[in-house]
Design an enzyme around this catalytic site. Structure first.
Site, short mmCIF file in Angstrom:
data_model
loop_
_atom_site.label_atom_id
_atom_site.label_comp_id
_atom_site.label_asym_id
_atom_site.label_seq_id
_atom_site.Cartn_x
_atom_site.Cartn_y
_atom_site.Cartn_z
CB SER A 140 -0.85 -0.03 1.28
OG SER A 140 -1.46 1.21 1.49
CE1 TYR A 144 -4.09 -2.26 5.17
CE2 TYR A 144 -3.37 -0.01 4.74
CZ TYR A 144 -3.73 -1.25 4.28
OH TYR A 144 -3.70 -1.51 2.94
CE LYS A 159 -1.60 -4.58 3.42
NZ LYS A 159 -1.79 -5.91 2.84
N1 UFG Z 1 -12.47 11.79 2.58
C1 UFG Z 1 -13.49 12.70 2.82
N2 UFG Z 1 -14.68 12.24 3.28
C2 UFG Z 1 -14.90 10.90 3.51
C3 UFG Z 1 -13.86 9.98 3.26
C4 UFG Z 1 -12.65 10.46 2.80
O1 UFG Z 1 -13.32 13.91 2.62
O2 UFG Z 1 -16.02 10.55 3.94
C5 UFG Z 1 -11.18 12.28 2.04
C6 UFG Z 1 -9.97 11.99 2.92
O3 UFG Z 1 -9.80 13.01 3.88
C7 UFG Z 1 -8.85 11.94 1.88
C8 UFG Z 1 -9.54 11.38 0.63
O4 UFG Z 1 -10.94 11.59 0.83
O5 UFG Z 1 -8.41 13.23 1.60
C9 UFG Z 1 -9.31 9.89 0.43
O6 UFG Z 1 -9.67 9.18 1.61
P1 UFG Z 1 -9.85 7.59 1.63
O7 UFG Z 1 -10.26 7.21 3.00
O8 UFG Z 1 -10.73 7.17 0.52
O9 UFG Z 1 -8.41 7.05 1.27
P2 UFG Z 1 -7.01 7.30 2.00
O10 UFG Z 1 -6.14 7.99 1.01
O11 UFG Z 1 -7.14 7.95 3.31
O12 UFG Z 1 -6.56 5.82 2.31
C10 UFG Z 1 -6.22 4.93 1.27
C11 UFG Z 1 -6.57 3.51 1.69
C12 UFG Z 1 -5.71 3.07 2.82
C13 UFG Z 1 -4.26 3.31 2.52
C14 UFG Z 1 -4.02 4.73 2.09
C15 UFG Z 1 -2.58 4.86 1.66
O13 UFG Z 1 -7.93 3.42 2.09
O14 UFG Z 1 -5.89 1.68 3.00
O15 UFG Z 1 -4.87 5.06 1.01
O16 UFG Z 1 -2.32 5.95 0.92
F1 UFG Z 1 -3.53 3.09 3.64
#
Ligand code: UFG
Length: 337
Positions: free
Chosen positions: A126, A150, A154
């Protein structure tokens, strides 16, 4: 003769799409899944898409005796290992479960593989291993760290693999660092399971589009990004699946392992994704700004150059296709229930 692959977690979101890509590429595939985070309808959907009967074993990857029996029954050429827990928030609450499943599962699997004489492995890593990136785009040589249990699993998983490969040259491992997988297969028959309230952005937006959740909370509007919202490297899950086929091909061709990013290299903001999804579903989706989510980096996107050089990988599906395929899946699966 076609090569035979064991796909752990093959009924899950990325696993099921990779199953289809592997079958289409001419591989024989056997699935191992305990259905902890996979829907019962998936094997039937995979048969419908591929026209090939699914061979599936329902076991936990920690069940060494079950693994040994499966390896004894099938002469595998390689394993693609997806089976793991993946929710960042949950990992903070239940770190030991993440260590047991993600690290115990990897070690158990590699021991069973070694005993059976199978030394080709593709491992789901990841972008979480980059922690909060120091500069963008992120190359594979960027400093590694972890921001939660998590990400820790990884990072340590990669380390376990590196040390094992160093001790025994028969191992060839493809370590694939995923950025943000989204979207669904064009058939609308498989996609990200929409059962629970999602933590991730795209499935949350999909639920707002379906009218099941009132609005999206956009976490933070004051990041140092063009529109103030978080920027991520969203990659279509079918592109990601193709990356696994290329990784296996490279292992068989070169007999050498690799560690590569699987991303597009292009960052899109939360508001850009919301706008594209609004277009796909035909209405402006409601949202509100709320405070930042702790631990979120402002922006994260891959340097995809090494994956192109080593695997010949290049993501081809754009933002529009990511959103239309997700919306198609949501409608098909809602119509099914
Ligand atoms: N976000 C929102 N509202 C929500 C959910 C997310 O604004 O309800 C924003 C977050 O703040 C972030 C973006 O959308 O800026 C992406 O968020 P995600 O939760 O979809 O994804 P992440 O980038 O946080 O996490 C993903 C994977 C993880 C991994 C990570 C590594 O879900 O498993 O990328 O980069 F660890």
């Amino acid at each position: 003769m076609s090569k035979r692959i064991l796909l752990t977690g093959g009924a899950g979101y990325i696993g099921s799409h990779t199953y289809v890509a592997l079958i289409e590429a001419g591989y024989e595939v056997v699935i191992l899944d305990n259905f902890a985070n996979a829907a019962r309808r998936v094997p039937g959907a995979l048969e419908q898409i591929t026209g090939v009967p699914v061979t599936l074993f329902e076991h936990d990857v920690l069940d060494r005796a079950a693994l040994d029996a499966i390896f004894a029954e099938h002469a595998f050429d390689a394993v693609v290992h997806f089976a793991a827990l993946k929710a960042v928030g949950e990992s903070v609450e239940k770190p030991l479960e993440y260590m047991q499943c993600n690290l115990g599962g990897l070690v158990t699997l590699m021991q069973a593989m070694a005993q059976a004489g199978v030394f080709n492995l593709v491992f789901s890593s990841s972008a979480a291993v980059y922690g909060v990136p120091e500069s963008l785009p992120i190359p594979e040589t960027a400093p590694l760290s972890h921001a939660n249990p998590y990400g820790y699993t990884k990072l340590v998983g990669e380390e376990i693999i590196a040390q094992t490969c160093a001790s025994d040259p028969r191992w060839s491992v493809g370590v694939l660092r995923y950025f943000n997988p989204v979207g669904a297969h064009t058939s609308g028959l498989i996609g990200e399971d929409p059962k629970d309230i999602p933590n991730n952005l795209m499935p949350y937006i999909a639920k707002v589009a379906a009218g099941e959740l009132p609005q999206l909370s956009v976490f933070g509007d004051d990041y140092a990004t063009p529109d103030g919202t978080g920027v991520r490297d969203f990659i279509h899950v079918c592109d990601l699946a193709d990356g696994h086929v290329l990784s296996l091909n490279a292992l068989f061709r070169d007999g050498l392992g690799h560690t590569v990013n699987l991303g597009t290299g292009q960052g899109y903001s939360v508001l850009e994704l919301l706008g594209a999804y609004s277009k796909a579903c035909g209405r402006d989706l409601p949202f509100q700004f709320t405070p930042r989510r702790p631990g979120d980096p402002a922006a994260s996107y891959a340097d995809p150059g090494l994956a192109k050089d080593v695997l010949g990988f290049k993501a081809t599906r754009g933002l529009e296709e990511m959103c239309t395929s997700s919306w198609h899946w949501i409608n098909t699966c809602a119509a099914d229930n």
